[in-house]
Write a protein that holds these residues in place. Structure first.
Motif, mmCIF file in Angstrom:
data_model
loop_
_atom_site.group_PDB
_atom_site.id
_atom_site.type_symbol
_atom_site.label_atom_id
_atom_site.label_comp_id
_atom_site.label_asym_id
_atom_site.label_seq_id
_atom_site.Cartn_x
_atom_site.Cartn_y
_atom_site.Cartn_z
ATOM 1 N N THR A 142 -12.179 1.041 -3.193
ATOM 2 C CA THR A 142 -11.442 2.161 -2.609
ATOM 3 C C THR A 142 -12.316 3.401 -2.528
ATOM 4 O OG1 THR A 142 -10.553 3.187 -4.616
ATOM 5 C CG2 THR A 142 -9.389 1.255 -3.770
ATOM 6 N N TRP A 143 -11.827 4.372 -1.759
ATOM 7 C CA TRP A 143 -12.506 5.669 -1.697
ATOM 8 C C TRP A 143 -11.621 6.720 -2.368
ATOM 9 C CZ3 TRP A 143 -9.901 3.505 2.344
ATOM 10 C CH2 TRP A 143 -9.042 4.295 3.102
ATOM 11 N N GLY A 144 -11.076 6.321 -3.526
ATOM 12 C CA GLY A 144 -10.298 7.250 -4.333
ATOM 13 C C GLY A 144 -8.818 7.271 -4.024
ATOM 14 N N VAL A 145 -8.406 6.673 -2.909
ATOM 15 C CA VAL A 145 -6.988 6.606 -2.575
ATOM 16 C C VAL A 145 -6.611 5.162 -2.271
ATOM 17 C CG1 VAL A 145 -6.746 8.966 -1.729
ATOM 18 C CG2 VAL A 145 -7.537 7.185 -0.184
ATOM 19 N N SER A 146 -5.344 4.845 -2.426
ATOM 20 C CA SER A 146 -4.870 3.465 -2.279
ATOM 21 C C SER A 146 -4.512 3.183 -0.826
ATOM 22 C CB SER A 146 -3.659 3.230 -3.191
ATOM 23 O OG SER A 146 -3.994 3.484 -4.532
ATOM 24 N N LEU A 147 -5.517 3.207 0.034
ATOM 25 C CA LEU A 147 -5.328 2.924 1.449
ATOM 26 C C LEU A 147 -6.346 1.884 1.873
ATOM 27 C CD1 LEU A 147 -4.951 6.584 2.758
ATOM 28 C CD2 LEU A 147 -3.108 4.935 2.452
ATOM 29 N N GLY A 148 -5.913 0.963 2.717
ATOM 30 C CA GLY A 148 -6.851 -0.053 3.171
ATOM 31 C C GLY A 148 -6.122 -1.241 3.767
ATOM 32 N N GLN A 160 -4.888 14.745 3.736
ATOM 33 C CA GLN A 160 -5.189 15.853 2.833
ATOM 34 C C GLN A 160 -3.941 16.303 2.085
ATOM 35 O OE1 GLN A 160 -6.937 18.584 5.614
ATOM 36 N NE2 GLN A 160 -8.736 17.267 5.956
ATOM 37 N N GLU A 161 -2.807 16.282 2.748
ATOM 38 C CA GLU A 161 -1.550 16.612 2.059
ATOM 39 C C GLU A 161 -1.247 15.598 0.958
ATOM 40 O OE1 GLU A 161 1.344 18.979 5.147
ATOM 41 O OE2 GLU A 161 1.430 16.797 5.121
ATOM 42 N N HIS A 162 -1.537 14.337 1.231
ATOM 43 C CA HIS A 162 -1.310 13.282 0.240
ATOM 44 C C HIS A 162 -2.108 13.566 -1.026
ATOM 45 C CE1 HIS A 162 -0.711 9.330 -1.472
ATOM 46 N NE2 HIS A 162 -1.987 9.034 -1.386
ATOM 47 N N TRP A 163 -3.389 13.872 -0.867
ATOM 48 C CA TRP A 163 -4.223 14.167 -2.031
ATOM 49 C C TRP A 163 -3.777 15.465 -2.706
ATOM 50 C CZ3 TRP A 163 -7.000 11.776 -5.340
ATOM 51 C CH2 TRP A 163 -7.902 12.463 -6.150
ATOM 52 N N ALA A 164 -3.419 16.465 -1.910
ATOM 53 C CA ALA A 164 -2.950 17.729 -2.480
ATOM 54 C C ALA A 164 -1.712 17.514 -3.339
ATOM 55 C CB ALA A 164 -2.653 18.730 -1.364
ATOM 56 N N PRO A 219 -6.361 7.191 -13.609
ATOM 57 C CA PRO A 219 -4.936 6.852 -13.594
ATOM 58 C C PRO A 219 -4.020 8.049 -13.346
ATOM 59 C CG PRO A 219 -6.038 5.669 -15.359
ATOM 60 C CD PRO A 219 -7.057 6.614 -14.782
ATOM 61 N N GLY A 220 -4.401 9.222 -13.840
ATOM 62 C CA GLY A 220 -3.554 10.392 -13.672
ATOM 63 C C GLY A 220 -3.450 10.903 -12.262
ATOM 64 N N LEU A 221 -4.271 10.389 -11.347
ATOM 65 C CA LEU A 221 -4.217 10.771 -9.933
ATOM 66 C C LEU A 221 -3.946 9.574 -9.039
ATOM 67 C CD1 LEU A 221 -7.221 13.266 -9.665
ATOM 68 C CD2 LEU A 221 -4.809 13.812 -9.327
ATOM 69 N N ARG A 222 -3.597 8.462 -9.617
ATOM 70 C CA ARG A 222 -3.475 7.209 -8.878
ATOM 71 C C ARG A 222 -2.008 6.857 -8.653
ATOM 72 N NH1 ARG A 222 -6.086 2.272 -11.875
ATOM 73 N NH2 ARG A 222 -7.973 3.523 -11.520
ATOM 74 N N PRO A 223 -1.556 6.809 -7.408
ATOM 75 C CA PRO A 223 -0.168 6.407 -7.162
ATOM 76 C C PRO A 223 0.005 4.906 -7.355
ATOM 77 C CG PRO A 223 -1.310 6.742 -5.091
ATOM 78 C CD PRO A 223 -2.269 7.160 -6.172
ATOM 79 N N PRO A 224 1.222 4.445 -7.581
ATOM 80 C CA PRO A 224 1.458 3.002 -7.724
ATOM 81 C C PRO A 224 1.051 2.251 -6.463
ATOM 82 C CG PRO A 224 3.381 4.284 -8.409
ATOM 83 C CD PRO A 224 2.449 5.237 -7.735
ATOM 84 N N HIS A 225 0.560 1.022 -6.655
ATOM 85 C CA HIS A 225 0.143 0.205 -5.520
ATOM 86 C C HIS A 225 0.176 -1.250 -5.943
ATOM 87 C CE1 HIS A 225 -2.327 -1.178 -2.090
ATOM 88 N NE2 HIS A 225 -1.918 -0.069 -1.513
ATOM 89 N N GLY A 226 0.455 -2.136 -4.985
ATOM 90 C CA GLY A 226 0.628 -3.545 -5.320
ATOM 91 C C GLY A 226 -0.650 -4.304 -5.585
ATOM 92 N N VAL A 227 -1.792 -3.784 -5.160
ATOM 93 C CA VAL A 227 -3.059 -4.508 -5.325
ATOM 94 C C VAL A 227 -3.574 -4.340 -6.752
ATOM 95 C CG1 VAL A 227 -5.462 -4.634 -4.561
ATOM 96 C CG2 VAL A 227 -3.648 -4.258 -2.889
ATOM 97 N N ARG A 228 -4.106 -5.419 -7.312
ATOM 98 C CA ARG A 228 -4.700 -5.343 -8.647
ATOM 99 C C ARG A 228 -5.941 -4.455 -8.612
ATOM 100 N NH1 ARG A 228 -5.974 -11.313 -10.168
ATOM 101 N NH2 ARG A 228 -6.617 -11.292 -7.988
#
Length: 400
Positions: free
Chosen positions: A142-148, A318-322, A185-194
């Motif tokens: 990842t690049w720091g966010v749970s998108l892909g 950017q709003e998501h990360w903010a 972990p303190g900046l990581r939203p829940p996501h289904g991928v291990r």
């Protein structure tokens, strides 16, 4: 072991450099497959780049508008905000379309070079196709966010994703994915991928330390860094009023800009300087706070130094990360067109209220507790040994 890394766009390349170098220093062969526009950042890092795709064709697909303007977040509880479903769907389809322009070259190289494992940016679905062509494991990064792009079950199999594989006579990669994730972990939203946790190690290229960063400062004024990122012009329109607000606050200001941005800078007032193409990681070691556009890389670098941050997001990513930073307590956010007084007041609050720095330092401690990239090399070795259909659970895989 041969490790093929597959990158995405220029802003994503720094994320894969530390693990690529860890694999190289462990004695493994490493190649980094990227679009032609990303070759220079890879080679500047001392790694071997493999250009794939026709840049004009890929760039045309990547330039398709997504409607990323502000207000495209869907609230999901008090501490998580996600992209609305239409935008998320369009984003994945665009990632798949970009991958379609790269797979011919990437699969051809993979069949020639025969890597044992493919580590792909989670936005770079072409890496999944290359892994399938060789029947070797594919591990996301990842690049720091749970998108892909991923497909956890047959029920999630989208036609466009399946076509990426079918034109090579391959079965689509379907099943539990594993993503290497440097986000604490303190900046990581829940996501289904291990996830396989990895410490975030900033990388922004080489630099020569200027004289003013070699000695202590001769003033008690706070030093605030301002950046719009290396691949955007996000803060160009509001830069002057941000600077004015910070100077009224009594802060010294340093602008982190690219070479192109530096060409358009006006005469800077006293107490304001600019650094061109300078590693933000090195700069922030000397600063008291960061004002930025809401980039994940800029935000995480601030966290690694325990700095509070003010975000001025202009689009949904950017709003998501903010939202995540604000929910963590490590910073705050304002609309990008906020009044000058609001920017100064927000930074004054960041500097005066201890809780922001305390939360930023707590996140830094989380990063420091995560496995270093060299330990993840053992995980890649375990993946290669397990084979194509049995990627290990991150906590069970061997680590150095």
């Amino acid at each position: 072991m041969r490790v093929l890394f597959v990158g995405h766009g220029p802003a994503h390349i720094p994320w894969i450099i530390p693990l690529a170098w860890a694999a190289r220093l462990a004695g493994h062969e490493v190649r980094v497959a990227v679009r032609p526009q990303c070759v220079a950042p890879v080679t500047r890092a001392g790694l071997v780049a493999v250009p794939v795709g026709d840049e004009a064709v890929t760039a045309a697909v990547a330039a398709r508008p997504l409607g990323l303007g502000p207000g495209r977040l869907k609230q999901a509880g008090e501490s998580v905000a996600v992209l609305d479903s239409d935008l998320a769907e369009a984003l994945v389809e665009k990632m798949v379309a970009v991958a379609d322009t790269l797979t011919d070259d990437l699969v051809a190289f993979a069949r020639f070079w025969r890597p044992d494992v493919v580590v792909h940016d989670t936005a770079a679905a072409a890496g999944l196709v290359a892994a399938a062509a060789l029947k070797v494991p594919a591990v996301g990064h990842t690049w720091g966010v749970s998108l892909g792009v991923h497909c956890e079950s047959e029920a999630e199999l989208r036609p466009s994703y399946a076509r990426l594989f079918e034109r090579f006579g391959l079965d689509p990669v379907v099943g539990p994915s594993v993503w290497i994730d440097p986000c604490p972990p303190g900046l990581r939203p829940p996501h289904g991928v291990r996830r396989a946790d990895m410490r975030y190690v900033p990388f922004a290229g080489p630099a020569a330390l200027p004289p003013w960063l070699r000695t202590g400062r001769d003033t008690q004024r706070p030093l605030v860094a301002v950046t719009g990122g290396v691949t955007t012009t996000a803060l160009d329109e509001v830069r002057d009023h941000v600077i004015a607000s910070l100077r009224e606050l009594g802060a010294d200001v340093v602008l982190a800009v690219t070479a192109a941005q530096a060409e358009n800078l006006p005469q800077l007032p006293d107490g304001v300087r600019a650094v061109e193409s300078f590693p933000l990681d090195v700069l922030l070691a000397h600063c008291d706070a960061l004002v930025h556009h809401g980039g994940v890389g800029s935000g995480l670098i601030a966290v690694t130094h325990g700095l509070p941050q003010l975000l001025l997001p202009q689009n949904a990513f950017q709003e998501h990360w903010a939202h995540l930073v604000r929910a963590s307590g490590a910073g705050t956010a304002l609309p990008a067109d906020a009044a000058e007084g609001a920017v100064g007041a927000a930074v004054r609050d960041l500097l005066a209220r201890p809780s922001y720095r305390q939360r930023a330092r707590a996140l830094r401690d989380e990063i420091d507790a995560m496995p270093t990239p060299d330990r993840l090399v053992g995980f890649l070795e375990a993946c290669a040994s397990a084979g194509h259909t049995d990627v290990p659970v991150p906590g069970e895989a061997g680590r150095r």
